[in-house]
Design a protein around this motif. Structure first.
Motif, PDB file in Angstrom:
ATOM      1  N   PHE A   5      86.830  18.713  41.638  1.00 36.00           N
ATOM      2  CA  PHE A   5      87.875  18.545  42.639  1.00 36.00           C
ATOM      3  C   PHE A   5      87.792  19.721  43.600  1.00 36.00           C
ATOM      4  O   PHE A   5      87.311  20.800  43.240  1.00 36.00           O
ATOM      5  CB  PHE A   5      89.250  18.492  41.966  1.00 36.00           C
ATOM      6  N   THR A   6      88.263  19.503  44.819  1.00 32.90           N
ATOM      7  CA  THR A   6      88.264  20.560  45.820  1.00 32.90           C
ATOM      8  C   THR A   6      89.643  20.633  46.449  1.00 32.90           C
ATOM      9  O   THR A   6      90.217  19.610  46.803  1.00 32.90           O
ATOM     10  CB  THR A   6      87.205  20.295  46.906  1.00 32.90           C
ATOM     11  N   PHE A  39      91.407  17.031  46.585  1.00 31.56           N
ATOM     12  CA  PHE A  39      90.660  15.778  46.624  1.00 31.56           C
ATOM     13  C   PHE A  39      89.691  15.707  45.457  1.00 31.56           C
ATOM     14  O   PHE A  39      89.133  16.727  45.035  1.00 31.56           O
ATOM     15  CB  PHE A  39      89.851  15.665  47.924  1.00 31.56           C
ATOM     16  N   CYS A  40      89.483  14.497  44.965  1.00 33.02           N
ATOM     17  CA  CYS A  40      88.460  14.236  43.956  1.00 33.02           C
ATOM     18  C   CYS A  40      87.125  14.174  44.691  1.00 33.02           C
ATOM     19  O   CYS A  40      86.972  13.410  45.642  1.00 33.02           O
ATOM     20  CB  CYS A  40      88.758  12.928  43.233  1.00 33.02           C
ATOM     21  N   ASP A  41      86.152  14.970  44.273  1.00 32.56           N
ATOM     22  CA  ASP A  41      84.864  15.001  44.957  1.00 32.56           C
ATOM     23  C   ASP A  41      84.090  13.695  44.784  1.00 32.56           C
ATOM     24  O   ASP A  41      83.321  13.313  45.652  1.00 32.56           O
ATOM     25  CB  ASP A  41      84.018  16.170  44.450  1.00 32.56           C
ATOM     26  N   GLY A  42      84.297  13.012  43.681  1.00 31.84           N
ATOM     27  CA  GLY A  42      83.563  11.770  43.419  1.00 31.84           C
ATOM     28  C   GLY A  42      84.044  10.591  44.244  1.00 31.84           C
ATOM     29  O   GLY A  42      83.249   9.750  44.661  1.00 31.84           O
ATOM     30  N   THR A  43      85.354  10.520  44.489  1.00 31.66           N
ATOM     31  CA  THR A  43      85.908   9.360  45.191  1.00 31.66           C
ATOM     32  C   THR A  43      86.459   9.693  46.559  1.00 31.66           C
ATOM     33  O   THR A  43      86.642   8.807  47.377  1.00 31.66           O
ATOM     34  CB  THR A  43      87.049   8.723  44.375  1.00 31.66           C
ATOM     35  N   ARG A  45      89.446  10.623  47.014  1.00 27.41           N
ATOM     36  CA  ARG A  45      90.880  10.335  46.972  1.00 27.41           C
ATOM     37  C   ARG A  45      91.693  11.610  46.789  1.00 27.41           C
ATOM     38  O   ARG A  45      91.281  12.519  46.076  1.00 27.41           O
ATOM     39  CB  ARG A  45      91.206   9.379  45.833  1.00 27.41           C
ATOM     40  N   ALA A  46      92.851  11.627  47.433  1.00 32.10           N
ATOM     41  CA  ALA A  46      93.761  12.761  47.296  1.00 32.10           C
ATOM     42  C   ALA A  46      94.402  12.733  45.912  1.00 32.10           C
ATOM     43  O   ALA A  46      94.656  11.668  45.347  1.00 32.10           O
ATOM     44  CB  ALA A  46      94.828  12.709  48.375  1.00 32.10           C
ATOM     45  N   VAL A  47      94.669  13.913  45.373  1.00 33.44           N
ATOM     46  CA  VAL A  47      95.272  14.042  44.053  1.00 33.44           C
ATOM     47  C   VAL A  47      96.585  14.808  44.213  1.00 33.44           C
ATOM     48  O   VAL A  47      96.622  15.857  44.852  1.00 33.44           O
ATOM     49  CB  VAL A  47      94.334  14.811  43.095  1.00 33.44           C
ATOM     50  N   ASP A  48      97.652  14.280  43.660  1.00 33.77           N
ATOM     51  CA  ASP A  48      98.949  14.946  43.680  1.00 33.77           C
ATOM     52  C   ASP A  48      99.187  15.602  42.321  1.00 33.77           C
ATOM     53  O   ASP A  48      99.028  14.955  41.288  1.00 33.77           O
ATOM     54  CB  ASP A  48     100.078  13.955  43.960  1.00 33.77           C
ATOM     55  N   LEU A  49      99.576  16.862  42.350  1.00 35.20           N
ATOM     56  CA  LEU A  49      99.839  17.591  41.116  1.00 35.20           C
ATOM     57  C   LEU A  49     101.216  18.216  41.164  1.00 35.20           C
ATOM     58  O   LEU A  49     101.690  18.617  42.222  1.00 35.20           O
ATOM     59  CB  LEU A  49      98.796  18.697  40.928  1.00 35.20           C
ATOM     60  N   ASP A  50     101.841  18.302  39.997  1.00 33.93           N
ATOM     61  CA  ASP A  50     103.125  18.983  39.854  1.00 33.93           C
ATOM     62  C   ASP A  50     102.814  20.410  39.424  1.00 33.93           C
ATOM     63  O   ASP A  50     102.376  20.645  38.297  1.00 33.93           O
ATOM     64  CB  ASP A  50     103.973  18.258  38.808  1.00 33.93           C
ATOM     65  N   PRO A  63      96.618  15.010  34.209  1.00 31.42           N
ATOM     66  CA  PRO A  63      96.215  13.758  33.572  1.00 31.42           C
ATOM     67  C   PRO A  63      95.162  14.013  32.496  1.00 31.42           C
ATOM     68  O   PRO A  63      94.303  14.890  32.665  1.00 31.42           O
ATOM     69  CB  PRO A  63      95.649  12.915  34.710  1.00 31.42           C
ATOM     70  N   ALA A  64      95.235  13.256  31.407  1.00 31.79           N
ATOM     71  CA  ALA A  64      94.281  13.426  30.313  1.00 31.79           C
ATOM     72  C   ALA A  64      92.861  13.188  30.796  1.00 31.79           C
ATOM     73  O   ALA A  64      91.933  13.878  30.415  1.00 31.79           O
ATOM     74  CB  ALA A  64      94.620  12.485  29.170  1.00 31.79           C
ATOM     75  N   SER A  65      92.706  12.183  31.629  1.00 32.24           N
ATOM     76  CA  SER A  65      91.398  11.935  32.236  1.00 32.24           C
ATOM     77  C   SER A  65      91.629  11.645  33.697  1.00 32.24           C
ATOM     78  O   SER A  65      92.558  10.932  34.066  1.00 32.24           O
ATOM     79  CB  SER A  65      90.696  10.763  31.558  1.00 32.24           C
ATOM     80  N   ALA A  66      90.798  12.187  34.513  1.00 34.94           N
ATOM     81  CA  ALA A  66      90.917  11.977  35.951  1.00 34.94           C
ATOM     82  C   ALA A  66      90.578  10.532  36.266  1.00 34.94           C
ATOM     83  O   ALA A  66      89.867   9.875  35.503  1.00 34.94           O
ATOM     84  CB  ALA A  66      89.974  12.905  36.685  1.00 34.94           C
ATOM     85  N   PRO A  67      91.084   9.990  37.372  1.00 29.96           N
ATOM     86  CA  PRO A  67      90.767   8.615  37.709  1.00 29.96           C
ATOM     87  C   PRO A  67      89.261   8.426  37.830  1.00 29.96           C
ATOM     88  O   PRO A  67      88.582   9.282  38.393  1.00 29.96           O
ATOM     89  CB  PRO A  67      91.456   8.397  39.059  1.00 29.96           C
ATOM     90  N   PRO A  68      88.729   7.361  37.267  1.00 26.84           N
ATOM     91  CA  PRO A  68      87.283   7.170  37.304  1.00 26.84           C
ATOM     92  C   PRO A  68      86.805   6.982  38.739  1.00 26.84           C
ATOM     93  O   PRO A  68      87.490   6.399  39.560  1.00 26.84           O
ATOM     94  CB  PRO A  68      87.063   5.898  36.479  1.00 26.84           C
ATOM     95  N   SER A  69      85.623   7.498  38.985  1.00 26.85           N
ATOM     96  CA  SER A  69      85.071   7.292  40.319  1.00 26.85           C
ATOM     97  C   SER A  69      84.709   5.823  40.457  1.00 26.85           C
ATOM     98  O   SER A  69      84.350   5.150  39.491  1.00 26.85           O
ATOM     99  CB  SER A  69      83.851   8.175  40.535  1.00 26.85           C
ATOM    100  N   GLU A  70      84.826   5.339  41.663  1.00 26.58           N
ATOM    101  CA  GLU A  70      84.592   3.923  41.893  1.00 26.58           C
ATOM    102  C   GLU A  70      83.107   3.638  41.777  1.00 26.58           C
ATOM    103  O   GLU A  70      82.296   4.177  42.519  1.00 26.58           O
ATOM    104  CB  GLU A  70      85.103   3.529  43.272  1.00 26.58           C
ATOM    105  N   ALA A  71      82.764   2.804  40.816  1.00 26.67           N
ATOM    106  CA  ALA A  71      81.371   2.421  40.642  1.00 26.67           C
ATOM    107  C   ALA A  71      81.017   1.356  41.669  1.00 26.67           C
ATOM    108  O   ALA A  71      81.847   0.521  42.016  1.00 26.67           O
ATOM    109  CB  ALA A  71      81.156   1.884  39.227  1.00 26.67           C
ATOM    110  N   PRO A  72      79.792   1.366  42.161  1.00 31.23           N
ATOM    111  CA  PRO A  72      79.416   0.321  43.104  1.00 31.23           C
ATOM    112  C   PRO A  72      79.462  -1.040  42.433  1.00 31.23           C
ATOM    113  O   PRO A  72      79.227  -1.165  41.233  1.00 31.23           O
ATOM    114  CB  PRO A  72      77.994   0.692  43.522  1.00 31.23           C
TER     115      PRO A  72
END
Length: 113
Positions: A5-6, A39-43, A45-50, A63-72
């Motif tokens: 993530f960045t 942002f998630c570098d793989g997708t 997408r913006a990530v909101d954190l508390d 989150p226990a696991s980050a949202p999976p990157s979108e596979a083609p």
């Protein structure tokens, strides 16, 4: 698969790495005049954190696991044909309500005039 993530503070890159490291780096950056976005570098997408509370509390809320990157998408079993794809929508259902079509059909010459 480890996702990275960045975080950006305005246009400046603040931190890059696993979500836990980025979250703590953003927490340490504190309040700034510039908005901070993660942002998630793989997708992309913006990530909101508390980020309230202690470091341990922040890490516990991640989150226990980050949202999976979108596979083609898998390639279709049949090759696509030419032209626009069929969307399963009839133009009459989209352009006008049924009562409007009824009114047009009642006019001299019908709806096509």
């Amino acid at each position: 698969m480890n996702q990275t993530f960045t975080a950006f503070e305005g246009q400046r890159r603040l931190a890059t790495g696993p979500l836990a490291e980025v979250a703590l780096a953003v927490k340490r950056a504190g309040q700034s005049a510039e908005p901070i976005a993660i942002f998630c570098d793989g997708t992309g997408r913006a990530v909101d954190l508390d980020l309230r509370g202690s470091d341990d509390a922040i890490l516990a809320r991640l989150p226990a696991s980050a949202p999976p990157s979108e596979a083609p998408e898998a390639p279709p079993s049949e090759p696509r044909g030419r032209g626009r794809p069929k969307l399963g929508v009839v133009a009459r259902e989209v352009t006008l309500l049924p009562r409007h079509w009824e009114w047009l059909n009642a006019q001299p010459g019908g709806a096509s005039v």
